[in-house]
Structures are given as C-alpha cells and as structure tokens.
Write a protein that holds these residues in place. Sequence first.
Motif, short mmCIF file in Angstrom:
data_model
loop_
_atom_site.label_atom_id
_atom_site.label_comp_id
_atom_site.label_asym_id
_atom_site.label_seq_id
_atom_site.Cartn_x
_atom_site.Cartn_y
_atom_site.Cartn_z
N UNK A 83 34.00 23.44 5.80
CA UNK A 83 34.03 22.38 4.80
C UNK A 83 32.92 22.48 3.79
N UNK A 84 31.89 23.28 4.06
CA UNK A 84 30.78 23.39 3.14
C UNK A 84 31.08 24.47 2.11
N UNK A 85 30.79 24.17 0.85
CA UNK A 85 31.00 25.12 -0.25
C UNK A 85 32.45 25.63 -0.27
N UNK A 86 33.40 24.78 0.14
CA UNK A 86 34.81 25.14 0.05
C UNK A 86 35.34 25.94 1.21
N UNK A 182 12.60 25.02 -4.55
CA UNK A 182 13.81 24.80 -5.34
C UNK A 182 14.96 25.50 -4.65
N UNK A 183 16.07 24.80 -4.48
CA UNK A 183 17.25 25.38 -3.86
C UNK A 183 18.49 24.82 -4.53
N UNK A 184 19.45 25.69 -4.83
CA UNK A 184 20.69 25.29 -5.49
C UNK A 184 20.40 24.50 -6.76
N UNK A 185 19.39 24.96 -7.50
CA UNK A 185 18.98 24.36 -8.78
C UNK A 185 18.41 22.95 -8.64
N UNK A 202 21.18 20.82 -0.43
CA UNK A 202 20.12 21.67 -0.98
C UNK A 202 18.85 21.52 -0.16
N UNK A 203 18.57 20.31 0.31
CA UNK A 203 17.35 20.08 1.09
C UNK A 203 17.48 20.59 2.52
#
Length: 313
Positions: A83-86, A182-185, A202-203
Amino acid sequence: MPDEQHKHKHHHKKKKRWWKWVLIALGLFLLVDAVIVGKLYFDAKKAVDVTYKAVKHDDKRTGSVNLDNGQPFSVLLLGSDTGEYGRTEQGRSDTIMVAAVTPNKTELLSIPRDTLVTIAGHPGNNKINAAYSYDGVSGALNTLQSYLDIPIDHYIEINMKGLEQLSEAIGPVKVDNDLEFTNLDVHFPKGEVTINADNILAYTRMRYEDPRGDYGRQLRQRQVLTALVEKAASIDSLAKYHSILNAISANMKTDLTFDDIKDIVTNYGGAKNIDQIQLKGNGQMIDGVSYEVVPKENLDEVQAQLKQTLKLK
C-alpha cells in the motif's frame, strides 16, 4: 392571611416547576449521552469486526491468557510496505515490534528488519522481515516466537499507507527530532517537529541519512506510534472517532476480538505508559548480503526482560 397562603403556594409551584425542568434537561442530556456512547460502541464494534482475522500459528503458551484479570500478554506489531508508494503485492514487514503488555505498562521492543534469523521451512540465512514475505503473519509470528523464546499471543498488522490515513484522522502530533534531515523533499529540523499525514512517511521511513541506519528509523517509528496512541486515547479525539475507526478498519488486521479490546481497555489502564526497548546488533556482510547480527548476550538480555514482564518461567 389568605394572600400569604396563596403566595406561598404559588412560590412552591414555581419551585416545583423549576426542578421539573432541571430533571427534564438532565434526562435529555443523559439520553443524548447514552445515544452517543451507544453509537460509538456499535461503530467501534463494527470497525473491529471488519479488522478481525484469525491466524494459525504455533502455540507456545500453556493455556490461554486471561484478559479479565490483567494477565500480561504479548502482541506482534507489523507495519507492512503493502500500500505504500502504490505497492499492491504483499511485500515485507517494514516495521517489526513486539509489545509486552501489563496493567501498569507496556514494553515496546523494536527489532531490526535485517536481523539474521532461521526461518522454518526456508533453509539458509534469512532476514527476519522475510518471514512475513514467505508465509504472511503466520510465518512472522512463528519466527518471532522462536527467536525471542516467548509466546506471542496476538498480532496487529497495519500497512504503511494506512499510517497516513490514521495520522490524518487523529491529527498532528509533536515529537522531538534528534537529527536534522531531509527526506522525500521534506525538511525536518532538529528539535520539536510536527508530524501529520503529509510528512509522516518521510519522517518514519528515512534511514540512509541517519548514521544509526535502521536503528534511527525505528526510534522515529516508536516516537510517532507512541504519540499517535496517546492522542487517540485523549478525550479530544472523541469527535474524530468516526474517521479514526474508518482508517483502522480499512488498513488494519488483528486477531483481537472486540471483547478482547474491551477487556484491555477495562483492565490495562496503565498500558499507555510505554517503555521503549531496542534490540541491537552489528552489521555484517554474509555471502554478499548485509545482515544485522545480534550478539547472543544482547538477545539473552532482551529475552530475559520480556519473560520477566510477561511473568514467564
């Protein structure tokens, strides 16, 4: 004299009328309150019934846990990357925790997903998160029981996409971030940060910028999980209960029944006091594959602590 008696009777009637309206208002309040509580009860039962899924696994406990009298029990918490990121495939258990629950506290153990273990039916070296990939929740339960040498009584599985929805339902929480990254912008400064549905993955997923690797990520996951549980248990979250239940029913599976959960809520009031434990190992390359190898003395120490909490001999 008749006038005084008339005034006294009139005053007495007004007093009776006043109390009558107080009683009516109180009755209406209690009725509405009962309807709200009843609706919450039945909505919660419906949501839990949807999430229920029994799983067969090896039974390492003699007898069953009695939740009515506050007997300590254990729960395997799995965060799958389905389910994560499609992703739609089963995937692996991205997050692995074991909770030892008592009426006074919960010990929450994080286990590195790359931990070197033996998985029954799958010879050779394996990472512990592969147990879920091979044999689903049943494989994960059996492998964790064998590795930690304790019975695991129940499980709760949530996919990582569901973590976003749960965060959106519960609302923002604050955690103390000990590493600027910084992660995933998304940039997270050091210090107190606000975690919400937009930045929760992201966290909680970052590990490559953390010198502690997966251990830093597990720390952040425990932080966020604890903060979400505390906020969900607060009175302020009652107004959001419908959204919270929807997020849970859509993204979670467990073998805890509604009656089990009622017993836990009733008899384990102090379980919200969470002590965090980290199983630590050393990164090693074996046949070209990176594993986290936990020294025997470290594993023995964690096993002993869990057995003591669960009151096992």
